[in-house]
Scaffold this motif. Structure first.
Motif, PDB file in Angstrom:
ATOM      1  N   SER A   1       0.805  -1.219   0.000  1.00 16.48           N
ATOM      2  CA  SER A   1       0.000   0.000   0.000  1.00 16.48           C
ATOM      3  C   SER A   1       0.837   1.268   0.000  1.00 16.48           C
ATOM      4  O   SER A   1       0.303   2.362  -0.093  1.00 16.48           O
ATOM      5  N   SER A   2       2.156   1.164   0.064  1.00 21.15           N
ATOM      6  CA  SER A   2       2.998   2.356  -0.016  1.00 21.15           C
ATOM      7  C   SER A   2       3.304   2.716  -1.465  1.00 21.15           C
ATOM      8  O   SER A   2       3.819   3.785  -1.745  1.00 21.15           O
ATOM      9  N   ASN A   3       2.970   1.850  -2.409  1.00 21.83           N
ATOM     10  CA  ASN A   3       3.291   2.067  -3.811  1.00 21.83           C
ATOM     11  C   ASN A   3       2.034   1.885  -4.670  1.00 21.83           C
ATOM     12  O   ASN A   3       1.965   0.973  -5.482  1.00 21.83           O
TER      13      ASN A   3
ATOM     14  N   GLY B   1      -0.224  14.851  -4.108  1.00 17.40           N
ATOM     15  CA  GLY B   1      -0.717  14.341  -2.839  1.00 17.40           C
ATOM     16  C   GLY B   1       0.338  14.232  -1.771  1.00 17.40           C
ATOM     17  O   GLY B   1       1.206  13.378  -1.843  1.00 17.40           O
ATOM     18  N   ALA B   2       0.247  15.101  -0.778  1.00 16.02           N
ATOM     19  CA  ALA B   2       1.155  15.050   0.354  1.00 16.02           C
ATOM     20  C   ALA B   2       0.625  14.115   1.437  1.00 16.02           C
ATOM     21  O   ALA B   2       1.388  13.635   2.262  1.00 16.02           O
ATOM     22  N   LEU B   3      -0.684  13.884   1.426  1.00 12.74           N
ATOM     23  CA  LEU B   3      -1.294  13.010   2.420  1.00 12.74           C
ATOM     24  C   LEU B   3      -1.342  11.570   1.898  1.00 12.74           C
ATOM     25  O   LEU B   3      -1.348  11.349   0.696  1.00 12.74           O
ATOM     26  N   PRO B   4      -1.421  10.586   2.799  1.00 13.70           N
ATOM     27  CA  PRO B   4      -1.503   9.183   2.372  1.00 13.70           C
ATOM     28  C   PRO B   4      -2.928   8.808   1.944  1.00 13.70           C
ATOM     29  O   PRO B   4      -3.504   7.829   2.395  1.00 13.70           O
ATOM     30  N   ILE B   5      -3.524   9.636   1.077  1.00 16.58           N
ATOM     31  CA  ILE B   5      -4.907   9.464   0.624  1.00 16.58           C
ATOM     32  C   ILE B   5      -4.894   9.251  -0.886  1.00 16.58           C
ATOM     33  O   ILE B   5      -4.161   9.933  -1.603  1.00 16.58           O
ATOM     34  N   LYS B   6      -5.711   8.334  -1.359  1.00 14.45           N
ATOM     35  CA  LYS B   6      -5.868   8.098  -2.795  1.00 14.45           C
ATOM     36  C   LYS B   6      -7.332   8.267  -3.167  1.00 14.45           C
ATOM     37  O   LYS B   6      -8.223   7.782  -2.459  1.00 14.45           O
ATOM     38  N   LEU B   7      -7.581   8.959  -4.276  1.00  9.47           N
ATOM     39  CA  LEU B   7      -8.929   9.070  -4.818  1.00  9.47           C
ATOM     40  C   LEU B   7      -9.230   7.779  -5.563  1.00  9.47           C
ATOM     41  O   LEU B   7      -8.434   7.343  -6.401  1.00  9.47           O
TER      42      LEU B   7
ATOM     43  N   ASP C   1      -9.561   7.746   0.129  1.00  3.22           N
ATOM     44  CA  ASP C   1      -9.341   6.789   1.221  1.00  3.22           C
ATOM     45  C   ASP C   1      -7.864   6.715   1.585  1.00  3.22           C
ATOM     46  O   ASP C   1      -6.987   6.778   0.714  1.00  3.22           O
ATOM     47  N   ASP C   2      -7.610   6.554   2.866  1.00  6.39           N
ATOM     48  CA  ASP C   2      -6.257   6.399   3.377  1.00  6.39           C
ATOM     49  C   ASP C   2      -5.658   5.090   2.867  1.00  6.39           C
ATOM     50  O   ASP C   2      -6.369   4.096   2.717  1.00  6.39           O
ATOM     51  N   LYS C   3      -4.363   5.106   2.637  1.00  5.11           N
ATOM     52  CA  LYS C   3      -3.664   3.908   2.151  1.00  5.11           C
ATOM     53  C   LYS C   3      -3.798   2.715   3.098  1.00  5.11           C
ATOM     54  O   LYS C   3      -3.646   1.580   2.682  1.00  5.11           O
ATOM     55  N   GLN C   4      -4.120   2.971   4.372  1.00  4.49           N
ATOM     56  CA  GLN C   4      -4.281   1.877   5.326  1.00  4.49           C
ATOM     57  C   GLN C   4      -5.454   0.970   4.969  1.00  4.49           C
ATOM     58  O   GLN C   4      -5.505  -0.177   5.401  1.00  4.49           O
ATOM     59  N   ARG C   5      -6.411   1.472   4.179  1.00  5.96           N
ATOM     60  CA  ARG C   5      -7.563   0.665   3.764  1.00  5.96           C
ATOM     61  C   ARG C   5      -7.221  -0.304   2.630  1.00  5.96           C
ATOM     62  O   ARG C   5      -7.976  -1.216   2.350  1.00  5.96           O
ATOM     63  N   PHE C   6      -6.107  -0.088   1.946  1.00  8.14           N
ATOM     64  CA  PHE C   6      -5.731  -0.890   0.786  1.00  8.14           C
ATOM     65  C   PHE C   6      -5.154  -2.231   1.238  1.00  8.14           C
ATOM     66  O   PHE C   6      -4.216  -2.274   2.023  1.00  8.14           O
ATOM     67  N   VAL C   7      -5.721  -3.318   0.726  1.00 11.43           N
ATOM     68  CA  VAL C   7      -5.347  -4.662   1.154  1.00 11.43           C
ATOM     69  C   VAL C   7      -4.293  -5.260   0.218  1.00 11.43           C
ATOM     70  O   VAL C   7      -3.224  -5.668   0.654  1.00 11.43           O
ATOM     71  N   ARG C   8      -4.619  -5.331  -1.088  1.00 11.83           N
ATOM     72  CA  ARG C   8      -3.642  -5.857  -2.055  1.00 11.83           C
ATOM     73  C   ARG C   8      -4.008  -5.432  -3.465  1.00 11.83           C
ATOM     74  O   ARG C   8      -5.162  -5.192  -3.780  1.00 11.83           O
TER      75      ARG C   8
END
Length: 127
Positions: free
Chosen positions: A8-10, A44-50, A93-100
């Motif tokens: 989720s960091s990439n 995007g400076a925040l860990p958020i993805k549209l 959504d924050d990158k923490q929500r991304f699973v795979r």
């Protein structure tokens, strides 16, 4: 590009990820489901993805300008059934929500997504 690839960091524009959308309110699309990343890779400076959530395709969705049909291609997009990308439910959504990462959409599908976003936001875009 399917399976347990990607961290989720990439997260890149045009990729399809399994994301945990809960908790939600009202008519918001819910549960763990695939989404398409819409955000630019350079903003995007925040860990958020549209993102735009993906749901099961139903023929009555054909009349909606905000649903983009995508056919399954497990080797490319990781989807196993005909699906609809729902651009009316765009959300950050924050990158923490991304699973795979499951795969990615084709350039043509990404173009259709952007046209649908322009239509629902009444943006005037040129080809």
């Amino acid at each position: 590009m399917n399976g347990n690839q990607g961290t989720s960091s990439n997260i890149k524009r045009g990729e399809i990820w399994l994301v945990n959308l809960d908790p939600t309110l009202g008519a918001e699309i819910r549960k763990r489901r695939p989404v398409v990343v819409i955000s630019s890779d350079v903003i995007g400076a925040l860990p958020i993805k549209l993102i735009a959530p993906i749901t099961e395709w139903k023929e009555h969705l054909t009349r909606n300008i905000w649903h983009v049909k995508v056919n399954p291609d497990f080797a490319t997009n990781g989807l196993t059934k005909v699906s609809a990308i729902d651009v009316l439910q765009l959300r950050g959504d924050d990158k923490q929500r991304f699973v795979r990462r499951l795969g990615r959409v084709t350039p043509e599908t990404m173009h259709n997504i952007l046209i649908a976003i322009a239509a629902v936001t009444q943006m005037n875009v040129a080809n």
